[in-house]
Design a protein around this motif. Structure first.
Motif, short mmCIF file in Angstrom:
data_model
loop_
_atom_site.label_atom_id
_atom_site.label_comp_id
_atom_site.label_asym_id
_atom_site.label_seq_id
_atom_site.Cartn_x
_atom_site.Cartn_y
_atom_site.Cartn_z
N ARG A 265 18.24 24.69 -24.83
CA ARG A 265 17.26 24.27 -23.83
C ARG A 265 18.00 23.75 -22.62
O ARG A 265 18.81 22.82 -22.72
CB ARG A 265 16.37 23.16 -24.41
N GLN B 103 14.53 23.05 -18.16
CA GLN B 103 13.43 23.28 -19.12
C GLN B 103 12.98 21.96 -19.74
O GLN B 103 11.79 21.70 -19.89
CB GLN B 103 13.90 24.24 -20.23
N LEU B 104 13.96 21.17 -20.12
CA LEU B 104 13.62 19.89 -20.75
C LEU B 104 12.89 18.98 -19.76
O LEU B 104 11.92 18.32 -20.12
CB LEU B 104 14.88 19.22 -21.29
N HIS C 115 12.04 24.14 -30.72
CA HIS C 115 12.82 25.33 -30.40
C HIS C 115 14.15 25.25 -31.14
O HIS C 115 15.21 25.12 -30.52
CB HIS C 115 13.07 25.43 -28.89
N ASP D 102 10.48 18.53 -28.25
CA ASP D 102 10.81 19.79 -27.59
C ASP D 102 11.96 20.49 -28.30
O ASP D 102 11.91 21.69 -28.58
CB ASP D 102 11.14 19.53 -26.12
#
Lengths: 220, 462
Positions: free
Chosen positions: A169, A173-174, A164, A160
């Motif tokens: 993050r 979101q994670l 990005h 992830d």
């Protein structure tokens, strides 16, 4: 890497979910069109696997509706119909790729990787940052050429962050990327995995942005 | 090509025979008529000459000796068949011959006045005796019957000749017309013959004679029906193949999961899923085969009077045996006096079983499923399977009997063929399948229009 799976068939859905989880994806599985629209509206997914032959609202209708709503999630369509018209219809409705049943799990995984890669704007099949290379096709991570052993969650978290590179993050979101519905999440699990990654890849590989979240450490 | 079945040869034979018969009749009639007319003409000639000679005899009684000689020199050509020579004898009332032509036959001159045929060995003669008003003079004119017949035959023959020439021409014209008239049929035959097996387009109605129009229309209707049936067949085959793809895909994916997984529990689970997948594919194939066997039937192969109660109880027992962990209640409310109906016990059992299976599949745990017998108008009977589950969306109800149409949110997997099979079975029983949501909640599926075969009633048609 969270994936939405829309499949009405219990056995096939179960198999695809199990197969994707082997690849460290978090899979949300819904079984009809309405639930699919609801899920797409409420969460952000790396990709969506959509069976066209759904009861009630069918796959093409779901696809058209999400695209009309401005959703850009990459969609891989599964179909039992293999005429050219069916394929063209699916792609024109907004699908990014299709697979005809029955299909090979390995091919599904590869196509999914390609979809996610393209959606992130990168043509390179591997993700790289400061000598750390992540190859999604083999799920191997190397640091300066030496293989690094990661757990599935650590791998997913690193994937992830590498996907990005210039973004901060957030923890939420994670978490969303890491866990499907119904997965057990502890209160500080993301912190635990970040800690593990720092131990394996270097303390400054992941930077904490106070109050906002995490980011890859700067070059150098 | 030839043979009694050929329209062309039949037409030709009929018309030609008719024409030839008509021709023969006309020829015979013309021939006899012409002959008769020629005789009349020559008789008229005989009379005119007789009267002329009588007048000459009366006027020149003394000077007649020269007449015969003079007439002999102006006699026409003896070989002109239309001019059979006239002979004469001129005499007084007592039979004294005053003069006679050179070739005149030696006939008694005192015969009865008027025409007569005198047949003698040395020749037959047509004779006219004319007597003057005062009886003083007589004239006998005669003509050889042989020569007269020749002349008459000649005339008659000439009359018939054109007919004889026209007839072959007429026959030729008839042949050409018949062949020409049948040409559209030949074209039609060539059109049909040159088609490939999958060309079921309608035959062209252009240039098709009115008489053949209904045949072409009937063939076109048949072609349309065949095309539709073929279309259904193809769609069904294609649908069936596609339906099989999902369980096959599931089996394949689960197999790969089992192989890739490093977790023993997950492998075992995937293997279990493979087994269910194979079971499902098997069930789908069984139902497809069942439909394929029912499809070509028009009527029940072997309808028998059968008691509803044991049928329902037997089916119910099967359902309960197949679902040992059933979370719903399934029971029946048929009375001991439940009627008998005409039908096939196996097929009705399958239909009822499918309805109960569906009810189990689409209702949550704790639901109640009840089988009832209802009476219909016209002495017919209906079996209903009612549940108190969530029902079926209204827009789906009308399509339930279609193939591969499934309810939504199935709690268990169905093939999408169960109700199609039920519909087909009920059609074969002269009834139908119907379904509706109940006002009180729940869903009722019914096998309608079963024909009673009560013990006291005479079994109709048995």
């Amino acid at each position: 890497m969270r994936i939405l799976l829309v499949e009405d068939d219990a056995l096939l859905g179960d198999g695809i979910r199990a197969g994707l989880e082997l690849d460290a994806y978090a899979v949300d599985w819904v079984r009809n069109g309405e639930q699919a629209l609801h899920a797409l509206a409420g969460h952000s997914y790396e990709a969506c696997i959509l069976d066209l032959g759904l009861p009630g609202k069918d796959g093409v209708a779901v696809l058209k509706e999400t695209r009309r709503a401005g959703d850009r999630t990459p969609v891989l369509v599964l179909t039992a119909r293999d005429t050219r018209e069916d394929k063209i219809g699916g792609l024109d409705a907004g699908a990014d790729d299709y697979l005809t049943k029955p299909f090979d799990l390995g091919e599904l995984q590869a196509r999914l990787r390609a979809l996610i890669r393209r959606a992130s704007g990168s043509a390179r099949p591997v993700l790289e940052h400061r000598g750390v290379v992540l190859d999604p096709s083999t799920k191997r991570v190397t640091a300066d050429g030496c293989e690094v052993m990661l757990s599935a969650r650590e791998y997913a978290l690193l994937h992830d962050l590498l996907s990005h590179p210039n973004h901060i993050r957030s923890r939420a979101q994670l978490e969303e990327s890491l866990y499907a519905w119904g997965d057990e999440t502890g209160s500080n699990t993301v912190e635990v995995y970040i800690h593990h990654l720092r131990k394996k890849l270097g303390a400054d590989f992941i930077r904490t942005v106070r109050g906002l979240g995490y980011q890859l450490g700067g070059e150098g | 090509m030839a043979g009694t079945a050929s329209l062309r040869w039949r037409l030709l034979a009929a018309v030609s025979v008719a024409v030839l018969l008509l021709w023969l009749l006309t020829a015979w009639f013309s021939y006899t008529k012409a002959q008769h007319e020629a005789e009349e003409l020559m008789d008229g000639n005989l009379a005119q000459t007789g009267r002329l000679l009588l007048a000459i005899t009366q006027d020149n009684e003394d000077d007649l000796g020269e007449l015969a000689g003079r007439l002999a020199t102006v006699r026409g050509a003896a070989d002109n068949v239309y001019e059979p020579p006239l002979e004469f004898q001129l005499c007084l009332g007592d039979g004294t011959i005053l003069a006679r032509s050179i070739g005149a036959p030696d006939l008694p001159v005192l015969g009865v006045p008027g025409y007569s045929d005198i047949l003698r060995k040395d020749g037959s003669w047509r004779v006219l005796n004319v007597v003057s008003g005062d009886g003083r003079h007589r004239v006998q004119v005669s003509q050889s019957i042989g020569l007269r017949d020749r002349a008459a035959l000649e005339v008659a023959g000439q009359t018939v000749l054109p007919l004889a020439i026209i007839t072959p021409v007429l026959l030729l014209l008839i042949y050409v017309s018949v062949v020409k008239a049948l040409d559209p049929l030949n074209r039609l035959a060539r059109d049909v013959a040159s088609r490939s097996a999958d060309n079921l387009a309608a035959l062209s109605r252009e240039d098709v004679p009115n008489e053949v129009g209904p045949l072409v229309a009937a063939i076109n209707r048949l072609l349309l029906r065949v095309a539709r049936a073929l279309d259904n067949e193809r769609r069904f085959t294609s649908d069936a193949a596609h339906e099989l793809r999902t369980p096959l895909a599931a089996i394949k994916v689960q197999t790969q999961v089992a192989r890739l997984s490093r977790d023993a529990a997950q492998t075992t689970r995937a293997l279990g899923q493979i087994e269910s997948g194979v079971d499902r594919a098997t069930r789908l194939v069984e139902q497809l085969l069942r439909l394929a066997r029912l499809d070509p039937l028009n009527v029940l192969p072997n309808p028998q009077p059968l008691d509803l109660l044991p049928l329902v109880e037997g089916t119910l027992a099967n359902v309960l045996a197949a679902n040992p962990a059933l979370t719903q209640t399934v029971r029946h409310e048929l009375p001991q006096s439940a009627p008998r109906v005409f039908g096939d016990a196996d097929l009705l059992g399958i239909a009822l079983r499918n309805l109960i299976d569906n009810a189990i599949r689409y209702t949550p745990a704790g639901s109640t499923i009840v089988i009832r017998q209802e009476d219909e108008e016209g002495g017919r009977v209906c079996l209903s399977v009612q549940d108190d589950g969530p029902g079926v969306p209204d827009e789906l109800i009308a399509r339930l009997g279609e193939r591969f149409v499934r309810g939504r949110d199935a709690l268990a997997e169905g093939s999408g063929l169960g109700l199609a099979i039920v519909s087909r079975i009920m059609e074969l029983h002269g009834g139908h399948f119907s379904a509706r949501n109940l006002a009180t909640g729940g869903f009722a599926a019914r096998l309608c229009g079963l024909v009673r075969a009560d013990r006291d009633a005479a079994p109709a048609g048995a």
